[in-house]
Scaffold this motif. Structure first.
Motif, PDB file in Angstrom:
ATOM      1  N   ASP A 118      -6.813   5.567   3.139  1.00  0.00           N
ATOM      2  CA  ASP A 118      -5.855   4.502   3.419  1.00  0.00           C
ATOM      3  C   ASP A 118      -6.641   3.398   4.137  1.00  0.00           C
ATOM      4  O   ASP A 118      -6.869   3.459   5.337  1.00  0.00           O
ATOM      5  CB  ASP A 118      -4.733   5.065   4.301  1.00  0.00           C
ATOM      6  N   SER A 136      -4.282  -2.950   1.779  1.00  0.00           N
ATOM      7  CA  SER A 136      -3.230  -3.978   1.864  1.00  0.00           C
ATOM      8  C   SER A 136      -3.934  -5.337   1.874  1.00  0.00           C
ATOM      9  O   SER A 136      -4.315  -5.837   2.926  1.00  0.00           O
ATOM     10  CB  SER A 136      -2.421  -3.825   3.152  1.00  0.00           C
ATOM     11  N   ALA A 149      -5.698   0.360   4.330  1.00  0.00           N
ATOM     12  CA  ALA A 149      -4.711  -0.727   4.411  1.00  0.00           C
ATOM     13  C   ALA A 149      -5.219  -1.852   5.311  1.00  0.00           C
ATOM     14  O   ALA A 149      -4.969  -3.030   5.045  1.00  0.00           O
ATOM     15  CB  ALA A 149      -3.378  -0.188   4.926  1.00  0.00           C
ATOM     16  N   HIS A 150      -5.928  -1.485   6.372  1.00  0.00           N
ATOM     17  CA  HIS A 150      -6.396  -2.502   7.328  1.00  0.00           C
ATOM     18  C   HIS A 150      -7.843  -2.921   7.085  1.00  0.00           C
ATOM     19  O   HIS A 150      -8.447  -3.545   7.962  1.00  0.00           O
ATOM     20  CB  HIS A 150      -6.227  -1.977   8.759  1.00  0.00           C
ATOM     21  N   HIS A 195      -2.751  -8.073   1.586  1.00  0.00           N
ATOM     22  CA  HIS A 195      -1.963  -9.053   2.348  1.00  0.00           C
ATOM     23  C   HIS A 195      -2.220  -8.983   3.851  1.00  0.00           C
ATOM     24  O   HIS A 195      -1.955  -9.943   4.564  1.00  0.00           O
ATOM     25  CB  HIS A 195      -0.465  -8.845   2.074  1.00  0.00           C
ATOM     26  N   LYS A 196      -2.752  -7.856   4.332  1.00  0.00           N
ATOM     27  CA  LYS A 196      -2.913  -7.754   5.783  1.00  0.00           C
ATOM     28  C   LYS A 196      -4.144  -8.516   6.259  1.00  0.00           C
ATOM     29  O   LYS A 196      -4.076  -9.261   7.224  1.00  0.00           O
ATOM     30  CB  LYS A 196      -3.030  -6.288   6.209  1.00  0.00           C
ATOM     31  N   HIS A 214       0.089   6.736   8.215  1.00  0.00           N
ATOM     32  CA  HIS A 214       1.253   5.853   8.107  1.00  0.00           C
ATOM     33  C   HIS A 214       2.443   6.637   7.553  1.00  0.00           C
ATOM     34  O   HIS A 214       2.273   7.611   6.803  1.00  0.00           O
ATOM     35  CB  HIS A 214       0.892   4.690   7.173  1.00  0.00           C
ATOM     36  N   SER A 245       0.838  -1.206   0.000  1.00  0.00           N
ATOM     37  CA  SER A 245       0.000   0.000   0.000  1.00  0.00           C
ATOM     38  C   SER A 245       0.866   1.246   0.000  1.00  0.00           C
ATOM     39  O   SER A 245       0.434   2.318  -0.418  1.00  0.00           O
ATOM     40  CB  SER A 245      -0.901   0.008   1.233  1.00  0.00           C
ATOM     41  N   THR A 246       2.092   1.095   0.489  1.00  0.00           N
ATOM     42  CA  THR A 246       3.035   2.213   0.507  1.00  0.00           C
ATOM     43  C   THR A 246       3.089   2.905  -0.852  1.00  0.00           C
ATOM     44  O   THR A 246       2.933   4.118  -0.945  1.00  0.00           O
ATOM     45  CB  THR A 246       4.428   1.664   0.908  1.00  0.00           C
ATOM     46  N   ILE A 270      -0.290   4.672  -1.678  1.00  0.00           N
ATOM     47  CA  ILE A 270      -0.521   5.919  -0.930  1.00  0.00           C
ATOM     48  C   ILE A 270       0.316   7.037  -1.556  1.00  0.00           C
ATOM     49  O   ILE A 270      -0.165   8.150  -1.800  1.00  0.00           O
ATOM     50  CB  ILE A 270      -0.177   5.703   0.565  1.00  0.00           C
ATOM     51  N   SER A 329      -0.966  -5.532  -2.658  1.00  0.00           N
ATOM     52  CA  SER A 329      -2.031  -4.595  -2.279  1.00  0.00           C
ATOM     53  C   SER A 329      -2.833  -4.195  -3.506  1.00  0.00           C
ATOM     54  O   SER A 329      -2.533  -4.649  -4.610  1.00  0.00           O
ATOM     55  CB  SER A 329      -1.416  -3.342  -1.650  1.00  0.00           C
TER      56      SER A 329
END
Ligand SMILES: Cc1ncc(COP(=O)(O)O)c(C=O)c1O
Length: 509
Positions: free
Chosen positions: A206, A234, A208-209, A236-237, A126, A101-102, A105, A246
């Motif tokens: 974001d 993300s 991500a979670h 993968h998370k 983040h 995700s980095t 973003i 992601s």
């Protein structure tokens, strides 16, 4: 293989494959995973019949040749896969991200803001977001984020603070919010997005979670369904994709109304992502989407039931033990059972350990060493379990039994309740923007002498992985006191040149 390589020699060589043998040891331990990635040591692939495919993955590690398409201009198999994903996630356009995700973003920030533009963002964003501001020379306008005093959990931003930041910075190009937070806390996102859109501000979320949010109506609504323009997840998370895999979704509305510039997004993705994207990661994304679509709803319902049972059983134990100890005239104030916090996203479970006389760092270590259970993270006050559709009833049973026996042992050892320490939830004064600060000359000073000076590095305590103080900001005593205390107790701090935290880099003004 050369004949003179004996069995012993092979063994010796294997031992020199440090990463490989270290990871093999972990596999052999069969650790119960309440951490990322979401496939839980591959257990989910085995359960759903993907094992054989997964075992052959190495053979499909390839590059762009006829028949394999190209992630940076998909036209064939990757395009078809993306179209299927767009339909499932109801997006206008989806990108598979191979640098986590980095990179999404950073792409979202740099494609919506020009150099020197304002980006409204949560103070607890983040670190990739601040780095995005360095890369794009963008001016962050921070919204104060709330932190729960009892648990040090990041609570996100209130509508009041978001509105204030928008009203005071009406010329901002975009707003970036984290939804849900690492700990599963959400806000009324529809209300926030409506307000930002009324002011012509692009909304980047974001998430991500929150890649799993669309699986159940018992979970908070997805950011896309709340009307966000760009959403980064993300996979993968919280879904079963490999680490680093992601996705970035662009809403149908943002595309139809030219709210985002697709051409610019794609140009920047070419800068933030590798030119050799891994086909293994792409396949894992596709498999995660397949699992999401075919089994996701059923599995999340099972997970929900497991979590409810887990909490109920611990609650019954808590009530019974309280009554038993009361009858035995035990001094109840000495120690209590763990407190379980399950916020808006039920899959994130925070276990507060101070009641049991343990810091979260100690609880994490005991769980791993004595019970073979690994949680996602610990802070001073407790530990965070990340559960996904990859966890089963047995995982929760092991965690429940571990918590009960840790509590009983604490009782026997006569441990006493600990007090929470306050996270210094302050907004440091900004002297230089992230990019300006990044290129300034820095010197090392002793930690104690840094107070009042301009910070020269991004200091990121983990958890929660957000900058407590960023480059270019004035260092305050409360922040140094907190970092010193938590470091002594076992907290990790990243971003520091001196990992021992004796010195800190400052900018000479
Ligand atoms: C809130 C948040 N956003 C973004 C990221 C970056 O995600 P990735 O590791 O997929 O690059 C993280 C990583 O932990 C995160 O916690």
């Amino acid at each position: 293989m050369k004949k003179n390589i004996t069995k012993n020699k092979i063994k010796e060589n294997e031992e020199k494959l440090y990463i490989n043998s270290g990871l093999s040891r972990i596999i052999d331990d069969e650790i119960v995973s309440f951490h990322m990635p979401g496939h839980k040591n591959g257990k989910l692939y085995e359960k759903l019949g993907y094992k054989e495919k997964m075992e052959k993955l190495y053979k499909t590690d390839t590059t762009e040749i006829p028949g394999t398409d190209n992630l940076h201009s998909p036209n064939d198999i990757i395009k078809e896969s993306l179209q299927k994903t767009e339909a499932i996630f109801d997006s206008g356009k989806t990108y598979y991200l191979i640098n986590g995700s980095t990179c999404g973003i950073q792409t979202a920030i740099m494609s919506t803001c020009n150099p020197e533009d304002k980006l409204i963002m949560s103070r607890d964003s983040h670190q990739s977001a601040i780095n995005g501001c360095i890369l794009g020379d963008i001016k962050p306008i921070y919204i104060k984020a709330d932190v729960d005093k009892k648990t040090n959990i990041q609570m996100g931003n209130s509508f009041k603070n978001i509105k204030k930041a928008i009203d005071e910075n009406i010329d901002s190009k975009a707003i970036l919010l984290t939804y849900p937070t690492y700990y599963g806390v959400t806000i009324d996102l529809e209300k926030v997005i409506k307000y930002a859109h009324e002011k012509n501000i692009i909304v980047i979320i974001d998430e991500a979670h929150g890649a799993h949010l669309g699986l159940s109506s018992k979970l908070p609504k997805t950011a896309l369904s709340c009307g966000a323009d760009i959403v980064i997840q993300s996979t993968h998370k919280t879904l079963p994709a490999f680490t680093q895999s992601s996705m970035m979704h662009i809403s149908k509305n943002a595309i139809e109304n030219n709210i985002v510039n697709i051409d610019r997004i794609e140009k920047i993705l070419k800068m933030t992502e590798t030119s050799s994207p891994s086909y293994i990661l792409m396949q894992s994304l596709e498999i995660a989407v397949d699992i999401y679509e075919r089994y996701g709803k059923e599995l999340i319902e099972e997970l929900y039931k497991n979590i409810i049972n887990f909490k109920n059983e611990l609650n019954h134990y808590k009530i019974n033990i309280k009554n038993k100890l009361k009858n035995e005239n035990y001094k109840l104030e000495e120690i209590e059972f763990f407190n379980i916090y399950n916020k808006d996203d039920f899959t994130k479970i925070f276990i507060s350990s101070l009641e049991v006389g343990l810091t979260g760092y100690e609880l994490e270590e005991i769980l791993r060493k004595n019970y073979n259970i690994q949680v996602e993270l610990s802070n001073y006050c407790g530990v965070l379990m990340i559960s996904t559709i990859g966890n089963d009833t047995n995982d929760f049973k092991k965690m429940k039994n571990a918590l009960i026996s840790i509590y009983e042992e604490s009782n026997l050892k006569g441990r006493k309740k600990l007090n929470a320490i306050n996270y210094p939830n302050i907004s440091p004064k900004i002297i230089f923007n992230p990019r300006e600060a990044f290129y300034k000359e820095k010197i090392n000073v002793k930690i104690e002498e840094s107070i009042g000076k301009i910070c020269g590095e991004n200091i990121v305590p983990y958890p929660p992985g957000v900058c407590i103080i960023a480059t270019g900001e004035i260092i305050q005593k409360e922040i140094i006191d907190y970092l010193k205390y938590c470091k002594k107790e076992g907290m990790e701090i990243s971003g520091l040149k001196d990992s021992k935290f004796e010195y800190i880099q400052v900018i000479e003004n």
